[in-house]
Write a protein that holds these residues in place. Structure first.
Motif, PDB file in Angstrom:
ATOM      1  N   ALA A  84      98.713   4.963 -19.988  1.00 13.52           N
ATOM      2  CA  ALA A  84      99.118   5.274 -18.616  1.00 13.52           C
ATOM      3  C   ALA A  84      99.611   4.012 -17.909  1.00 13.52           C
ATOM      4  O   ALA A  84      98.918   2.995 -17.905  1.00 13.52           O
ATOM      5  CB  ALA A  84      97.948   5.880 -17.856  1.00 13.52           C
ATOM      6  N   GLU A 124     105.279  10.078 -11.862  1.00 14.20           N
ATOM      7  CA  GLU A 124     105.982   8.890 -12.309  1.00 14.20           C
ATOM      8  C   GLU A 124     106.371   8.103 -11.074  1.00 14.20           C
ATOM      9  O   GLU A 124     107.085   8.605 -10.218  1.00 14.20           O
ATOM     10  CB  GLU A 124     107.238   9.259 -13.095  1.00 14.20           C
ATOM     11  CG  GLU A 124     106.948   9.958 -14.400  1.00 14.20           C
ATOM     12  CD  GLU A 124     108.218  10.360 -15.140  1.00 14.20           C
ATOM     13  OE1 GLU A 124     109.287   9.775 -14.865  1.00 14.20           O
ATOM     14  OE2 GLU A 124     108.118  11.259 -15.971  1.00 14.20           O
ATOM     15  N   SER A 128     100.717  17.988 -12.519  1.00 11.76           N
ATOM     16  CA  SER A 128     100.129  17.578 -13.801  1.00 11.76           C
ATOM     17  C   SER A 128     100.356  16.101 -14.103  1.00 11.76           C
ATOM     18  O   SER A 128      99.620  15.517 -14.883  1.00 11.76           O
ATOM     19  CB  SER A 128     100.698  18.422 -14.936  1.00 11.76           C
ATOM     20  OG  SER A 128     102.111  18.295 -14.976  1.00 11.76           O
ATOM     21  N   SER A 129     101.386  15.506 -13.505  1.00 14.60           N
ATOM     22  CA  SER A 129     101.631  14.088 -13.745  1.00 14.60           C
ATOM     23  C   SER A 129     102.494  13.523 -12.628  1.00 14.60           C
ATOM     24  O   SER A 129     103.082  14.274 -11.852  1.00 14.60           O
ATOM     25  CB  SER A 129     102.315  13.864 -15.099  1.00 14.60           C
ATOM     26  OG  SER A 129     103.617  14.402 -15.085  1.00 14.60           O
TER      27      SER A 129
END
Length: 140
Positions: free
Chosen positions: A86, A125, A122-123
């Motif tokens: 990550a 960036e 969910s994620s």
């Protein structure tokens, strides 16, 4: 240093000499090379490797989820072997240099519920932009 070669071996991915060279070129910390840069470095190790083989191998690695494809500001795509660690990116607005950064905290928690519009996130960036020391020095 990334663990790309070990991950590929663990998956049983057939490591031909061409694939191995591409993986070796990508291995390391803060590696964000363009396909052309990967090809140029691969040719130094294996002169007969073709540009098409490098592009195809990079495409396979992205599909496998072993390499991230990073696009910034309309510049050439770059390939990041740290797909399983990550991190976020710090990008120089001048020269395009990219560094991996590891900010503290959960980026998902930074988006208030009212700004999620019902999405199940969910994620995330996050790209930090600025000038690297070289470009900042030239700007002065």
């Amino acid at each position: 240093m990334s663990d790309l070669l070990e991950r590929l071996r663990g998956r049983g991915w057939r490591l031909t000499s061409q694939r191995r060279v591409v993986a070796e070129v990508l291995d390391g910390d803060h590696v964000h090379l363009t396909a052309d840069e990967v090809h140029a470095r691969a040719v130094e190790r294996l002169p007969e490797i073709s540009r098409a083989t490098v592009y195809n191998t990079l495409g396979e690695l992205v599909v496998l989820g072993e390499v991230l494809e990073v696009s910034t500001d309309g510049r050439a795509k770059r390939y990041d072997p740290n797909a399983h660690h990550a991190h976020q990116h710090l990008v120089c607005s001048g020269c395009g240099a990219i560094r991996d950064v590891h900010p503290q905290g959960d980026p998902l928690s930074a988006l208030p519920a009212a700004e999620r519009f019902g999405f199940v996130i969910s994620s995330a960036e996050i790209t930090y932009r600025g000038l690297c020391p070289n470009c900042a020095g030239q700007a002065r």
